[in-house]
Design an enzyme around this catalytic site. Structure first.
Site, PDB file in Angstrom:
ATOM      1  CD  GLN A   1      -2.875   0.476   2.161  1.00  0.00           C
ATOM      2  OE1 GLN A   1      -3.229  -0.819   2.845  1.00  0.00           O
ATOM      3  NE2 GLN A   1      -4.094   1.429   2.630  1.00  0.00           N
TER       4      GLN A   1
ATOM      5  CD  GLN B   1       2.300  -8.779   6.377  1.00  0.00           C
ATOM      6  OE1 GLN B   1       1.173  -8.744   6.408  1.00  0.00           O
ATOM      7  NE2 GLN B   1       3.222  -9.004   5.026  1.00  0.00           N
TER       8      GLN B   1
ATOM      9  CG  HIS C   1       2.796  -3.830   9.372  1.00  0.00           C
ATOM     10  ND1 HIS C   1       2.656  -5.074   9.228  1.00  0.00           N
ATOM     11  CD2 HIS C   1       2.649  -3.042   8.161  1.00  0.00           C
ATOM     12  CE1 HIS C   1       2.314  -5.372   7.611  1.00  0.00           C
ATOM     13  NE2 HIS C   1       2.385  -4.069   7.069  1.00  0.00           N
TER      14      HIS C   1
ATOM     15  CB  SER D   1       3.133  -4.495   3.861  1.00  0.00           C
ATOM     16  OG  SER D   1       1.943  -4.349   4.639  1.00  0.00           O
ATOM     17  CG  LEU D   2      -1.236  -6.009  -0.249  1.00  0.00           C
ATOM     18  CD1 LEU D   2      -2.498  -6.616  -0.077  1.00  0.00           C
ATOM     19  CD2 LEU D   2      -1.639  -4.700  -1.253  1.00  0.00           C
TER      20      LEU D   2
ATOM     21  NE  ARG E   1      -2.373  -7.986   5.370  1.00  0.00           N
ATOM     22  CZ  ARG E   1      -1.707  -7.029   4.731  1.00  0.00           C
ATOM     23  NH1 ARG E   1      -2.105  -5.771   4.190  1.00  0.00           N
ATOM     24  NH2 ARG E   1      -0.543  -6.667   5.398  1.00  0.00           N
TER      25      ARG E   1
END
Length: 311
Positions: A11, A249, A200, A91-92, A116
């Site tokens: 993102q 995560q 996170h 991340s994503l 998510r």
């Protein structure tokens, strides 16, 4: 001999018109059509025309960035690009990497990342959390500033992107205190990021728990290409280990500098970033001495990179 790592952004790299350089690529359009069918929405129209506010909405950004990354990956293969020795995602982008590696089906991944996104959004009420980029301060300085700034609230280093570029997240007031303290301790600047949740950090534990429940219902397979996971900088072959890494995560730091070090240890000489933007390609150039990094932002970039690697 060239050894390729393929990496996928998360993102923040999205923008209206970001796939314009692939508009005529049939594989890319087919991938967007597949994702649109899975969600019952026209994702190509969203990336082509916006509006920007809709594209920036977390629940839209995550499926769009996943789709863009998978589309570029498929285009890379269609153009004769070599298979990488390892994949990873920021991340994503880790979900995109798992799709590329054959561990997660694309039509399962699209609704999964929307779930998510919603879980991460719902974990912290709007306005309570914040994220900030700290530029020019080393890890020890930023971690110390967070510890001192917490004062009973949460503020943590959550993205270790480069030795002098970290992202912190937590309660808004604590993040603002940490920015000031990091600057006092020698960081050049701290900038609040335009995000909708403090991704996170430990405030996202409710999202991690919700995600663990959802992940238990999603089929996974052993990856056909090793995937370096954000949370532990390890590769996993067992589906349950992959699920556990993905759940953790959501509320744990993205260890990208360590991921790049792991690529160095595997002898990686080339890095290709699959998807819009060039953030990860830039981090690779800074983090891996002598690496050749490609930002595959349009069809021409893919064709040029493939020619260079084949030559």
């Amino acid at each position: 001999m060239a050894r390729l790592a393929f990496v996928f952004p998360g993102q923040g790299s999205q923008s209206v018109g970001m796939m314009a350089g692939f508009a005529a690529h049939p594989v890319v359009r087919e991938t967007f059509a597949e994702a649109s069918a899975a969600l019952g929405e026209d994702l190509w129209a969203l990336v082509e025309s916006g509006p920007a506010e809709a594209l920036a909405r977390t629940t839209n950004t995550q499926p769009v960035m996943l789709t863009a990354g998978v589309a570029v990956w498929r285009a890379w293969l269609a153009e004769g690009g070599p298979r990488p020795v390892v994949v990873a995602g920021h991340s994503l982008g880790e979900y995109t990497a798992l799709v590329a590696a054959g561990a997660l089906g694309f039509t399962n991944a699209v609704p999964l990342v929307r779930f998510r996104a919603q879980a991460m959004q719902d974990a912290v009420p709007a306005g309570v959390g914040a994220m900030a980029a700290i530029i020019g301060g080393d890890e020890a300085v930023v971690v110390a500033a967070c510890a001192e700034a917490a004062q009973g609230e949460v503020v943590e280093a959550v993205n270790f992107n480069a030795s002098n570029q970290l992202v912190i997240a937590g309660h808004r007031a604590a993040v603002e205190r940490a920015i000031a303290l990091a600057r006092e301790k020698g960081a050049k600047r701290g900038v609040l990021l335009p995000v909708s949740a403090p991704f996170h950090c430990s405030l996202l534990r409710p999202a991690a728990e919700a995600l663990a429940t959802r992940l238990a219902t999603v089929p996974f397979a052993a990856p056909q290409i090793p995937v370096i996971h954000n949370v532990d900088v390890a590769t996993h072959a067992e589906p349950d280990a992959i699920r556990a890494a993905l759940a953790r995560q959501a509320a744990s730091p993205v260890r990208w500098t360590a991921t790049l070090r792991a690529m160095v240890e595997q002898g990686v000489t080339h890095v290709a970033e699959g998807g819009p933007g060039a953030v990860l390609a830039g981090l690779a150039r800074r983090g891996i001495a002598g690496v050749v990094a490609y930002a595959l932002e349009d069809s021409a970039a893919i064709q040029a990179a493939v020619r260079e690697m084949q030559g």
